[in-house]
Design a protein around this motif. Structure first.
Motif, PDB file in Angstrom:
ATOM      1  N   ARG A 115      51.031  11.230 -32.120  1.00 32.62           N
ATOM      2  CA  ARG A 115      49.951  11.903 -31.976  1.00 32.62           C
ATOM      3  C   ARG A 115      50.074  13.460 -32.500  1.00 32.62           C
ATOM      4  N   TYR A 117      47.346  15.386 -32.354  1.00 23.43           N
ATOM      5  CA  TYR A 117      46.229  16.281 -31.688  1.00 23.43           C
ATOM      6  C   TYR A 117      46.306  15.529 -30.222  1.00 23.43           C
ATOM      7  N   THR A 119      43.803  14.218 -27.631  1.00 26.52           N
ATOM      8  CA  THR A 119      42.342  13.623 -27.701  1.00 26.52           C
ATOM      9  C   THR A 119      42.299  12.176 -27.118  1.00 26.52           C
ATOM     10  N   ASN A 149      41.041  17.702 -28.203  1.00 28.28           N
ATOM     11  CA  ASN A 149      41.032  17.756 -29.651  1.00 28.28           C
ATOM     12  C   ASN A 149      41.647  19.024 -30.372  1.00 28.28           C
ATOM     13  N   GLN A 150      42.463  19.448 -29.553  1.00 22.82           N
ATOM     14  CA  GLN A 150      43.633  20.908 -29.987  1.00 22.82           C
ATOM     15  C   GLN A 150      44.610  20.003 -30.737  1.00 22.82           C
ATOM     16  N   ARG A 151      44.895  20.770 -31.939  1.00 18.27           N
ATOM     17  CA  ARG A 151      46.256  20.410 -32.794  1.00 18.27           C
ATOM     18  C   ARG A 151      47.355  20.933 -31.867  1.00 18.27           C
ATOM     19  N   VAL A 212      44.609  11.947 -37.133  1.00 18.33           N
ATOM     20  CA  VAL A 212      44.768  12.433 -35.818  1.00 18.33           C
ATOM     21  C   VAL A 212      45.903  11.730 -34.819  1.00 18.33           C
ATOM     22  N   TYR A 246      36.126  20.265 -39.109  1.00 18.06           N
ATOM     23  CA  TYR A 246      37.056  20.237 -37.763  1.00 18.06           C
ATOM     24  C   TYR A 246      37.385  21.554 -36.922  1.00 18.06           C
TER      25      TYR A 246
END
Length: 333
Positions: A115, A117, A119, A149-151, A212, A246
């Motif tokens: 992963r 991000y 989410t 949804n944060q990186r 993502v 984004y």
């Protein structure tokens, strides 16, 4: 070619293909194992993998999507070729748009979920767990204050067991302690997963996409090598967002523009309990057509190639058998 005109130019072809979705196979090639999406035929030292149009989420089949199987199969084949120098894989041949001939490997019973991000909507997704208060997940610690949804600062590996009914998140320590894999195999495969993800994210960014998260499976081939199996960076195994919008959407608290099956997952979550309800509602036809167009759009964005629509006339199974029989490299008798 923009995302919009890719989507709209193919709608007629997709609608025409609705009656021809490949949902079941009964090919005369050895023992068959039916997974959620793929039908696997044992050829002895090789496997014949048929990627169907079945769409799976929430640990069950939700719908049939025109051309989905072809997109997954051809996307995987493209990525296998692109990454072969990084991590060896099981691909031998692609005799038909829905078919892959692969080496038979002893597959590790672990899915390597990477992963970039935080989410997701499923029970094992990182955001679902984090939102419920979990801060230690799969042996990793996540700080307070993360937003959906944060990186992440760096890609993380959150493995799961490959259970028949429901995948179970597990830490690397537990994987070794419980005997799922030994420490050396885990180390090699986990590094391979991160290498593949970093490469995939780089390629996706060059094509206006964000990779993502994704999952990988690995096995050991007859030569003793650890190799990548199953699929790679497809719209089924991966989540993709459109990169251009984004940042703005994230700062505005809006969901990213996705180009995978996430929006169909959301539709089912809004209309039923997909984990508990025995009978699920049928997804609207236009939703299925839209999803098919997104799968095709993603193939074209990733590969830079036009999607090779296969004419939908007659039996798909008969076409597969003709193509497999006419492809000497498969050695299917």
């Amino acid at each position: 070619m923009t995302a919009t005109n890719i989507t709209h130019s193919y709608l007629d072809a997709i609608r025409a293909a609705l009656p021809f979705c490949l949902t079941e196979t009964a090919l005369p090639y050895g023992n068959k194992y039916q997974g959620k999406v793929r039908d696997t035929y044992d050829l002895g030292d090789k496997l014949l993998l048929v990627t169907t149009d079945r769409l799976s989420a929430f640990d069950r089949v939700l719908a049939a999507v025109p051309y989905k199987g072809q997109v997954l199969n051809l996307t995987s084949a493209w990525w296998f070729e692109q990454t072969e120098s990084l991590v060896p894989n099981h691909l031998i041949a692609v005799p038909d748009p829905n078919v892959m001939i692969a080496k038979k490997c002893k597959v590790f019973p672990i899915e390597f979920v990477v992963r970039g991000y935080i989410t997701g909507t499923t029970s094992t997704s990182l955001w679902t767990q984090y939102q419920s208060g979990v801060r230690n997940y799969c042996g990793l610690h996540f700080e307070e204050g993360l937003k959906k949804n944060q990186r992440l600062d760096a890609p993380v590996l959150t493995p799961t067991t490959k259970d028949k009914d429901h995948d179970r998140p597990i830490s690397p320590e537990e994987i070794v302690k419980e005997g799922w894999m030994n420490a050396a195999d885990w180390e090699e495969a986990s590094q391979a997963a991160l290498t593949l993800f970093n490469f995939g994210a780089k390629v996706a960014a060059q094509h206006g996409l964000i990779l993502v998260d994704t999952k990988y499976e690995f096995g050991r081939d007859q030569d003793g090598r650890i190799v990548l199996v199953d699929e790679i960076h497809t719209p089924d195994s991966s989540r993709y967002w459109l990169a251009g919008s984004y940042e703005q959407r994230f700062h505005e608290g809006k969901e990213p523009e996705n180009i995978d099956k996430e929006f169909l997952r959301l539709w089912f979550k809004e209309h039923c309990d997909p984990y508990q309800d025995k009978v699920l509602p049928s997804a609207p036809t236009e939703l299925i057509v839209t999803l098919a167009s997104r799968y095709i759009q993603l193939y074209e964005m990733i590969t830079g190639n036009n999607f090779p629509f296969t004419p939908m006339t007659g039996s798909v199974e008969q076409r597969i058998m003709r193509n497999v029989a006419g492809y000497p490299a498969t050695n299917v008798g």
